[in-house]
Scaffold this motif. Structure first.
Motif, PDB file in Angstrom:
ATOM      1  N   VAL A  48       0.837  -1.199   0.000  1.00  0.00           N
ATOM      2  CA  VAL A  48       0.000   0.000   0.000  1.00  0.00           C
ATOM      3  C   VAL A  48       0.876   1.254   0.000  1.00  0.00           C
ATOM      4  CG1 VAL A  48      -1.654   1.342   1.370  1.00  0.00           C
ATOM      5  CG2 VAL A  48      -1.986  -1.115   1.074  1.00  0.00           C
ATOM      6  N   LEU A  49       1.912   1.265   0.834  1.00  0.00           N
ATOM      7  CA  LEU A  49       2.804   2.432   0.896  1.00  0.00           C
ATOM      8  C   LEU A  49       3.549   2.618  -0.422  1.00  0.00           C
ATOM      9  CD1 LEU A  49       4.229   2.028   4.518  1.00  0.00           C
ATOM     10  CD2 LEU A  49       2.540   3.698   3.728  1.00  0.00           C
ATOM     11  N   ARG A  50       3.970   1.498  -1.011  1.00  0.00           N
ATOM     12  CA  ARG A  50       4.663   1.555  -2.300  1.00  0.00           C
ATOM     13  C   ARG A  50       3.737   2.140  -3.371  1.00  0.00           C
ATOM     14  NH1 ARG A  50       5.745  -3.605  -2.317  1.00  0.00           N
ATOM     15  NH2 ARG A  50       7.392  -3.469  -0.792  1.00  0.00           N
ATOM     16  N   ALA A  51       2.489   1.683  -3.380  1.00  0.00           N
ATOM     17  CA  ALA A  51       1.516   2.173  -4.360  1.00  0.00           C
ATOM     18  C   ALA A  51       1.213   3.655  -4.154  1.00  0.00           C
ATOM     19  CB  ALA A  51       0.227   1.348  -4.268  1.00  0.00           C
ATOM     20  N   ALA A  52       1.350   4.131  -2.914  1.00  0.00           N
ATOM     21  CA  ALA A  52       1.097   5.550  -2.629  1.00  0.00           C
ATOM     22  C   ALA A  52       2.230   6.439  -3.148  1.00  0.00           C
ATOM     23  CB  ALA A  52       0.918   5.762  -1.121  1.00  0.00           C
ATOM     24  N   GLY A  53       3.344   5.835  -3.528  1.00  0.00           N
ATOM     25  CA  GLY A  53       4.457   6.597  -4.097  1.00  0.00           C
ATOM     26  C   GLY A  53       5.198   7.444  -3.069  1.00  0.00           C
ATOM     27  N   LEU A  54       5.307   6.933  -1.857  1.00  0.00           N
ATOM     28  CA  LEU A  54       6.011   7.687  -0.819  1.00  0.00           C
ATOM     29  C   LEU A  54       7.453   7.960  -1.247  1.00  0.00           C
ATOM     30  CD1 LEU A  54       5.023   6.075   2.607  1.00  0.00           C
ATOM     31  CD2 LEU A  54       4.267   8.236   1.637  1.00  0.00           C
ATOM     32  N   LYS A  55       7.874   9.170  -1.036  1.00  0.00           N
ATOM     33  CA  LYS A  55       9.260   9.569  -1.268  1.00  0.00           C
ATOM     34  C   LYS A  55       9.948   9.711   0.084  1.00  0.00           C
ATOM     35  CE  LYS A  55       8.600  10.127  -5.687  1.00  0.00           C
ATOM     36  NZ  LYS A  55       8.693   8.932  -6.442  1.00  0.00           N
ATOM     37  N   ARG A  56      11.265   9.821   0.045  1.00  0.00           N
ATOM     38  CA  ARG A  56      12.036  10.020   1.270  1.00  0.00           C
ATOM     39  C   ARG A  56      11.473  11.222   2.023  1.00  0.00           C
ATOM     40  NH1 ARG A  56      17.326  12.823   2.705  1.00  0.00           N
ATOM     41  NH2 ARG A  56      18.020  11.562   4.450  1.00  0.00           N
ATOM     42  N   GLY A  57      11.294  11.058   3.342  1.00  0.00           N
ATOM     43  CA  GLY A  57      10.796  12.178   4.131  1.00  0.00           C
ATOM     44  C   GLY A  57      10.226  11.730   5.468  1.00  0.00           C
TER      45      GLY A  57
END
Length: 185
Positions: A48-57
């Motif tokens: 789910v997090l991968r699909a959300a496109g999380l960037k470094r932060g």
């Protein structure tokens, strides 16, 4: 007053000693192993997090602006939970050589500022304990007390925070001992 050039050896040696002590404390001793926990259903959550496109932060959830804190919808989100923070690193294996290099540089920086303060406040030839007190207090402030804000503002469990403060006390004492031992006579 003691010049910084006269304190290069305690700066470098205290950084090396703290670096080695921290390696021992984190790799050989087991008291930090309970600091992190695995997420339930990790594979599903990571997808789910991968699909959300999380960037470094650094992320806070539920997220809201200060003016939204008292809105009924925001209050309900906080009540339903979960409430937390999430730090996201770049994808890929942990860059341990980079992290260790940055940790050593941090230890050198603390040694430098301990030397600045101690060199300005303790005379050459001062007794070991006089040097120890000033250097140890400065080093503990740098290595230990800063972690308390993580328990206050970032929700870090207090047990974990206190372990980091205790580690900082050990690093401060090692730094103080090094400066006291190598203080110019």
């Amino acid at each position: 007053m003691v010049s910084l050039s006269a304190l290069w050896l305690p700066i470098v040696l205290s950084a090396v000693i703290v670096f080695v002590a921290s390696a021992i404390m984190h790799m050989l001793l087991t008291y930090h192993r309970s600091d992190c926990h695995q997420l339930p259903d990790e594979d599903k959550l990571l997808a789910v997090l991968r699909a959300a496109g999380l960037k470094r932060g650094f992320y806070m959830f539920p997220y809201c602006l200060p003016k939204e804190m008292k809105s009924p919808a925001t209050i309900e989100k906080f009540k339903q939970g979960p409430v937390g923070t999430l730090t996201v690193f770049p994808s890929g294996p942990p860059a341990m050589p980079k992290f260790l290099g940055m940790w050593f540089a941090y230890c050198l920086i603390i040694g430098f500022f301990v030397a600045c303060l101690t060199g300005r406040t303790v005379a050459p030839g001062a007794p070991y304990l006089a040097v120890f007190r000033v250097a140890g207090t400065a080093a503990f402030l740098a290595y230990g007390l800063g972690h308390l804000s993580n328990g206050i503002w970032k929700g870090e469990p207090w047990g974990m925070t206190l372990k980091e403060v205790i580690d900082g006390l050990v690093y401060g004492l090692l730094t103080a001992g090094t400066f006291g031992w190598l203080w110019p006579r």
